[in-house]
Design a protein around this motif. Structure first.
Motif, short mmCIF file in Angstrom:
data_model
loop_
_atom_site.label_atom_id
_atom_site.label_comp_id
_atom_site.label_asym_id
_atom_site.label_seq_id
_atom_site.Cartn_x
_atom_site.Cartn_y
_atom_site.Cartn_z
N ILE A 72 27.85 -6.43 -8.36
CA ILE A 72 29.19 -5.85 -9.01
C ILE A 72 28.72 -6.25 -10.80
O ILE A 72 28.96 -5.02 -11.72
N LEU A 73 28.34 -7.26 -11.06
CA LEU A 73 28.08 -7.58 -12.44
C LEU A 73 26.76 -6.99 -12.88
O LEU A 73 26.47 -7.14 -14.13
N ASN A 74 25.84 -6.78 -12.04
CA ASN A 74 24.67 -6.34 -12.21
C ASN A 74 23.82 -7.40 -12.98
O ASN A 74 23.06 -7.11 -14.29
N VAL A 75 23.93 -8.77 -12.59
CA VAL A 75 23.00 -9.68 -12.98
C VAL A 75 22.23 -10.46 -11.89
O VAL A 75 22.54 -10.13 -10.85
N GLU A 76 21.46 -11.15 -12.22
CA GLU A 76 20.70 -11.86 -11.36
C GLU A 76 21.55 -12.96 -10.50
O GLU A 76 22.23 -13.36 -11.30
N ILE A 77 20.98 -13.41 -9.47
CA ILE A 77 21.73 -14.51 -8.82
C ILE A 77 21.47 -15.69 -9.47
O ILE A 77 22.32 -16.66 -9.53
#
Length: 148
Positions: A72-77
């Motif tokens: 959803i945030l479009n970020v890496e884990i």
């Protein structure tokens, strides 16, 4: 306050005592300090991302899979793992699932970071699209729809 102030041991006993005095800081101040320190560590330009993270964390049924937040945030884990390390005293990341460590932190996030109806609708759409193939979405879709 005692739990959060113990994390100040690096700053010395006087700082801890100042937090514990009558008229010292309240829990909400200590939580805000932790979040602000995390924002400084990851970069002030990432503040909106941290705010969105907390909006999602309080809006999604817990425990929240890190993969959902990442998508959803479009970020890496790894970004989310780092953030959880910076705010360890309020969050628990265990088995790739986020949950709150205590009620004080959860209440602070609930009062401070609120999703808009449009953001909540987007979350519900995501759950609906995944409900047939994903256990988290299928189990929690009904409760999401009721909230919105």
């Amino acid at each position: 306050v005692q739990f959060y102030s113990l994390d100040l041991r690096e700053q010395g006993i006087n700082e801890i005592i100042n937090y514990l005095k009558p008229n010292g800081k309240v829990v909400e101040d200590l939580i805000l300090d932790k979040i602000e320190q995390a924002v400084i560590r990851i970069g002030k330009d990432k503040r909106p991302l941290v705010e969105e993270f907390f909006k999602l964390l309080i809006s999604l049924p817990r425990p929240v899979p890190i993969e959902y937040l990442s998508e959803i945030l479009n970020v890496e884990i790894s970004f989310l793992s780092d953030l959880s390390s910076d705010i360890w005293n309020g969050l628990i990341l265990e088995d790739s699932l986020f949950r709150f460590r205590d009620e004080d932190f959860e209440n602070y996030v609930k009062q401070t970071y609120q999703s808009t109806k449009e953001e909540l609708k987007q979350i519900a759409k995501l759950f609906l699209s995944k409900a047939k193939t994903d256990e988290y979405a299928s189990i929690n879709l009904g409760s999401l729809e009721l909230l919105h």
